[in-house]
Every structure is written in C-alpha cells, then in structure tokens.
Design an enzyme around this catalytic site. Structure first.
Site, short mmCIF file in Angstrom:
data_model
loop_
_atom_site.label_atom_id
_atom_site.label_comp_id
_atom_site.label_asym_id
_atom_site.label_seq_id
_atom_site.Cartn_x
_atom_site.Cartn_y
_atom_site.Cartn_z
N GLY A 16 13.73 -6.75 -5.07
CA GLY A 16 12.73 -7.34 -4.18
C GLY A 16 13.07 -7.22 -2.70
O GLY A 16 12.66 -8.07 -1.91
N SER A 17 13.76 -6.17 -2.31
CA SER A 17 14.07 -6.06 -0.87
C SER A 17 12.80 -5.77 -0.07
O SER A 17 12.68 -6.23 1.08
CB SER A 17 15.15 -5.01 -0.62
OG SER A 17 14.65 -3.71 -0.80
N LEU A 89 7.43 -1.61 -12.15
CA LEU A 89 7.58 -0.46 -13.03
C LEU A 89 6.56 -0.38 -14.16
O LEU A 89 6.53 0.59 -14.91
CB LEU A 89 9.01 -0.43 -13.61
CG LEU A 89 10.10 -0.27 -12.54
CD1 LEU A 89 11.48 -0.25 -13.18
CD2 LEU A 89 9.88 1.00 -11.73
N LEU A 91 2.71 0.00 -15.67
CA LEU A 91 1.41 0.57 -15.29
C LEU A 91 0.44 -0.59 -15.05
O LEU A 91 0.38 -1.54 -15.82
CB LEU A 91 0.91 1.45 -16.43
CG LEU A 91 -0.29 2.34 -16.15
CD1 LEU A 91 0.04 3.36 -15.07
CD2 LEU A 91 -0.73 3.04 -17.44
N HIS A 108 6.03 4.28 -2.13
CA HIS A 108 6.73 5.28 -2.94
C HIS A 108 7.88 5.84 -2.08
O HIS A 108 7.66 6.13 -0.90
CB HIS A 108 5.76 6.40 -3.34
CG HIS A 108 6.40 7.44 -4.19
ND1 HIS A 108 6.62 7.26 -5.54
CD2 HIS A 108 6.89 8.68 -3.89
CE1 HIS A 108 7.21 8.34 -6.03
NE2 HIS A 108 7.38 9.22 -5.06
C1 GRF Z 1 11.67 1.01 -3.59
O1 GRF Z 1 12.46 2.15 -3.43
C2 GRF Z 1 10.23 1.42 -3.69
O2 GRF Z 1 9.94 2.57 -2.96
C3 GRF Z 1 10.05 1.69 -5.12
O3 GRF Z 1 10.86 0.74 -5.78
C4 GRF Z 1 11.91 0.33 -4.93
C5 GRF Z 1 11.87 -1.16 -4.85
O4 GRF Z 1 13.01 -1.69 -4.26
N1 GRF Z 1 8.66 1.68 -5.46
P1 GRF Z 1 13.09 -3.24 -3.93
O5 GRF Z 1 13.01 -4.01 -5.24
O6 GRF Z 1 11.97 -3.58 -3.00
O7 GRF Z 1 14.44 -3.42 -3.27
#
Ligand code: GRF
Length: 215
Positions: A16-17, A89, A91, A108
């Site tokens: 969740g960064s 992750l 759909l 993305h």
């Molecule tokens: C990020 O790299 C984003 O582009 C992808 O999933 C990752 C999520 O990272 N869709 P975080 O959980 O927000 O740290």
C-alpha cells in the site's frame, strides 16, 4: 452541509505504498482536497494497505476472492464515486468496471502500451523491461477499461533504466515516480480537470514537465 467531495475507494493487495502517497496528498491538500478516502479494500487479509487504513481510522475491508461478486454492492452502500486501483491483483468484476466507467484509475509500473496485459504485474513487468534492453521505463496512470492495461492513458513519467539495474532496483525507482504521479492524476480527476471523453481518450490533462515538480 453535505460534502461535495468525491468518495474514494482504494483497492490494494500489497503493502500500500501508493495508498500511502494518495493519503499523504489528501492530507497535504487539506481544505483543497477534492476527495476523501472512504474505504480501503483488499483481497488479502494480511495486506499492509489494510493496516495503514486502520491506523488512519479509515474503513478497511478484507474481501476474499470468493466474494468478488459483492464488490459493486459494497461500493454503492458506501456511496463511492471514484476508485483507485493500487496494486490490486484481482480482476475487477465487469459490473464494477461498467458502473465506474471514467471514474476508476490504475497505476501500472511501466510505459504502456509496452509491458502490459494479462500476467504483467509486479516483478514480471520490470524483468521484462530489463530483458528487452529498454533504456526508459516509468509509471503509467490510466482509466480502467474492460481490457487489462488498455484503458485511456492519463499520464506517464519517464524513469531511466540503469545498466546495473536489478529488478528490485528498477522497481524502487519506478515506484518513487508512481508516488508522485498517481495522487496528482487522482486530484485532476476528482476536481473535474480531466475526464474520459466519448472517443475513449483522456481530455484535459495539463502539460507537465518531467524535470519539475508536478503542479
Ligand atoms: C505498484 O508497483 C503498482 O504499479 C502496481 O502494484 C504496485 C503496488 O505497490 N500496480 P504498493 O502496494 O502501492 O506499494
């Protein structure tokens, strides 16, 4: 007085960064924020994203994969107006994609339309970029459509690929750019500056310079 702010749901499977960056941006905008973080939803009970939400006093919901079909009803019950996918992750069910047409974004970790599509997520994306010998990567923020990673592009940010890069090193550099780009795009959407046009393309994105802070 009823709130006129957008009510945002963030869907995340991981640490969740990006959720953190969105939250921090809303806090920093204060009274100028055009959305409020209403709920965080994750398919993984142990997702760090849920812990972050609980710490802020934001509703955190674990929605296991066998309950995907409930998602739209949950969003409607919470009067959600906009959705940000942040490393989710699963759909997204078609009824949700259709209901939130033009109101759901994804980030993305590569420059679409390259290095996207089914199965291209997480470390696989960066491994593919390195394997191709690409010298530039970076995040793409786009509207979510019925086809994986094919929705209208809103904004991108170029990140150099270094000769000595590992997957992790490249991922970290791209992630730092995501944290700048994604909250900005959400703000543009919820403040009405940008919209998904009837031609399927994004309208209204201001020009921005890659060597400066975003406006
Ligand atoms: C990020 O790299 C984003 O582009 C992808 O999933 C990752 C999520 O990272 N869709 P975080 O959980 O927000 O740290």
């Amino acid at each position: 007085m009823p709130s006129t702010r957008a009510r945002l749901a963030v869907l995340a499977s991981g640490s969740g960064s990006n959720l953190q960056a969105i939250h921090d941006d809303l806090v920093a905008r204060g009274a100028g924020a055009t959305s409020e973080l209403a709920i965080v939803i994750s398919d993984r009970r142990a997702a760090g994203a849920l812990d972050r939400a609980r710490n802020w006093g934001v509703q955190a919901l674990h929605l296991p994969k066998d309950r995907d079909a409930e998602l739209l009803a949950i969003l409607e019950a919470e009067a959600i107006t906009h959705i940000a996918l942040a490393g989710y992750l699963r759909l997204i069910p078609l009824d949700v994609v259709r209901r939130f047409h033009g109101r759901m974004l994804n980030v993305h970790p590569a420059l679409l339309p390259a290095f996207g599509g089914p199965g291209m997520y997480g470390a696989r994306v960066h491994a593919a970029v390195l394997a191709a010998g690409a010298r530039v990567s970076g995040p793409t923020v786009h509207f979510v459509s019925e086809h994986y990673d094919e929705g209208a592009i809103i904004a991108q940010w170029p990140v150099p690929v270094r000769q000595a890069d590992s997957v992790d090193a490249l991922a970290a550099r791209v992630l730092a750019a995501e944290h700048r780009l994604y909250p900005w795009c959400l703000h543009l959407l919820t403040s009405g500056v940008i919209a998904l046009g009837p031609d399927g393309r994004t309208r209204g994105v201001p020009d921005y310079d890659f060597d400066r802070e975003l406006p």
